[in-house]
Design an enzyme around this catalytic site. Structure first.
Site, PDB file in Angstrom:
ATOM      1  CG  HIS A 106      -1.832  -1.134   1.321  1.00  0.00           C
ATOM      2  ND1 HIS A 106      -2.550  -1.435   2.459  1.00  0.00           N
ATOM      3  CD2 HIS A 106      -2.184  -2.085   0.420  1.00  0.00           C
ATOM      4  CE1 HIS A 106      -3.276  -2.515   2.251  1.00  0.00           C
ATOM      5  NE2 HIS A 106      -3.073  -2.928   1.030  1.00  0.00           N
ATOM      6  CG  HIS A 172      -7.345 -11.240   4.825  1.00  0.00           C
ATOM      7  ND1 HIS A 172      -6.899 -11.951   3.724  1.00  0.00           N
ATOM      8  CD2 HIS A 172      -6.966  -9.947   4.618  1.00  0.00           C
ATOM      9  CE1 HIS A 172      -6.267 -11.131   2.902  1.00  0.00           C
ATOM     10  NE2 HIS A 172      -6.289  -9.915   3.418  1.00  0.00           N
TER      11      HIS A 172
END
Length: 423
Positions: A106, A172
């Site tokens: 990210h 997740h």
């Protein structure tokens, strides 16, 4: 019937036809901790599978504390206000403590985001740095895993005498649950590691999905990588639907993680009696729904309970747009999901973040995807292999016209924070 969806910071109220509504899926009730600070302090003194943190820290010269980036609502200010003084009490100088934002691939977190993640006291008193997954010079190579993944890990983590990971345990969509080992891989891993770990070899496995650990190669692989990189101590929290702390785990990486998973697993599972025509889902609100990239998780969460040929309606703010430039490039280079899948199956085509579209493709094989957002114009959405809609109500009306006035609807207000199944 009015339902509040997690959407941005404020939520989105939608009016749905009650006669079509099968269920609004949600968390099982859990009592928030009355005094989370005292529970945290107790966990640091009596951790699972390790000596107390203060004992681990004695004699160490330096410490690296890995924390989640802006995409995870971890209560770091509270956790670090107990953890960091413990390290200093044990004799580690403040100047030798680094807080490393585990960004994975990210973007870095800067400015006001750092204050949001860490709190002003930490921001003003400690050394804070971002992990940069694409800069291999910041990483050291630790060899290959048994499954052939090249292991590149941030040098700042590897060189610290004491390694501590702070995170959040939640479902997740690839790794079963977040938290624990995931702070290290992908959080502190280099691009070659993440690329291989997110390859079709792992993602196309039927057990690489939310809520599954046993036999999940994504979970097994990043656990192996985290062991190889080393982790001396972890702190993980469990949050309720209002993001209040209901549980704290601390101690040895795997033991603390698995204990926390047992708590989460009971909380986040819900069922419908049979597959439905329409699933309304979300990107889980801010900070997770800031990009289309992250919102794919909400689409995937809905897949287990939608009928083949049904519709997934995603409501998400997407205040930062699509995501990375590399992710956006994939849609410019491929005219369909099928073309994209053909190209990655050959092994030569690669774009960073392509794994998210591979996950979205699993939903597309089964259902339509309709997106309601304020962050992207309709014409841009249409090029992302989804269908835009002005509102959830408009999208529902279209579905009733398609499937009939008796069509069934389920709602997942928290999107990927829920694990949905058919009873």
């Amino acid at each position: 019937m009015e339902v509040l969806l997690d959407f941005g910071r404020q939520g989105l109220r939608v009016d749905l036809p009650e006669r079509n509504l099968v269920k609004v899926l949600g968390y099982r009730p859990a009592q928030p901790l009355a005094d989370p600070r005292s529970v945290l302090a107790e966990r640091l003194e009596n951790p699972r599978g390790t000596p107390p943190l203060v004992d681990l820290a004695r004699g160490k010269r330096s410490a690296c504390v890995a924390v989640c980036d802006i995409t995870r609502p971890v209560p770091n200010p509270l956790i670090l206000s107990e953890l960091l003084p413990t390290l200093e009490k044990a004799g580690i100088p403040r100047s030798n403590i680094i807080i490393l934002i585990a960004t994975g691939l990210h973007r870095p977190n800067e400015g006001r985001e750092l204050e949001e993640i860490l709190g002003r006291w930490v921001l003003e008193n400690y050394r804070i740095e971002n992990h940069h997954g694409q800069d291999l010079e910041e990483h050291a190579y630790l060899g290959e895993s048994p499954r052939g993944v090249p292991v590149w890990i941030d040098r700042r983590w590897l060189e610290a005498d004491l390694k501590i990971a702070v995170g959040l345990i939640e479902p997740h969509f690839m790794a079963g649950y977040s938290g624990g080992r995931k702070l290290i891989c992908p959080g502190l891993a280099g691009l070659p590691t993440v690329r291989a770990w997110h390859s079709p070899q792992f993602l196309e496995h039927p057990l690489a999905r939310s809520g599954v650990l046993l036999g999940n190669p994504v979970h097994e692989e990043n656990t192996w990588i985290a062991r190889r990189a080393g982790c001396d101590f972890t702190v993980n929290v469990v949050l309720d639907e209002k993001r209040r702390i209901v549980h704290v785990e601390a101690g040895e990486m795997e033991a603390a993680f698995l204990a926390g998973v047992q708590v989460v697993d009971v909380m986040v599972r819900d069922k419908v009696p049979q597959p439905v025509d329409v699933v309304i889902t979300t990107g889980a609100g801010y900070p997770l729904d800031a990009t289309f990239y992250q919102c794919v998780k909400g689409m995937v969460a809905a897949e287990p309970i939608v009928k083949p040929g049904g519709t997934v309606i995603l409501a998400a703010e997407m205040s930062e747009g699509i995501g990375s430039g590399e992710f956006a490039q994939i849609f410019e280079e491929n005219h369909s999901v099928e073309e994209f899948l053909d190209r990655i199956s050959g092994g030569e085509y690669f774009r960073m973040d392509q794994w998210q579209l591979e996950e979205m493709a699993k939903v597309k094989r089964k259902a339509r995807i309709v997106v309601v957002t304020t962050g992207l114009p309709k014409e841009r959405l249409s090029r992302l292999f989804v269908e835009p809609a002005d509102s959830v109500e408009t999208a529902v009306a279209d579905c009733l016209a398609r499937y009939g006035q008796e069509a069934t609807i389920a709602v997942m207000p928290k999107g990927p924070y829920l694990i949905a199944d058919v009873a």
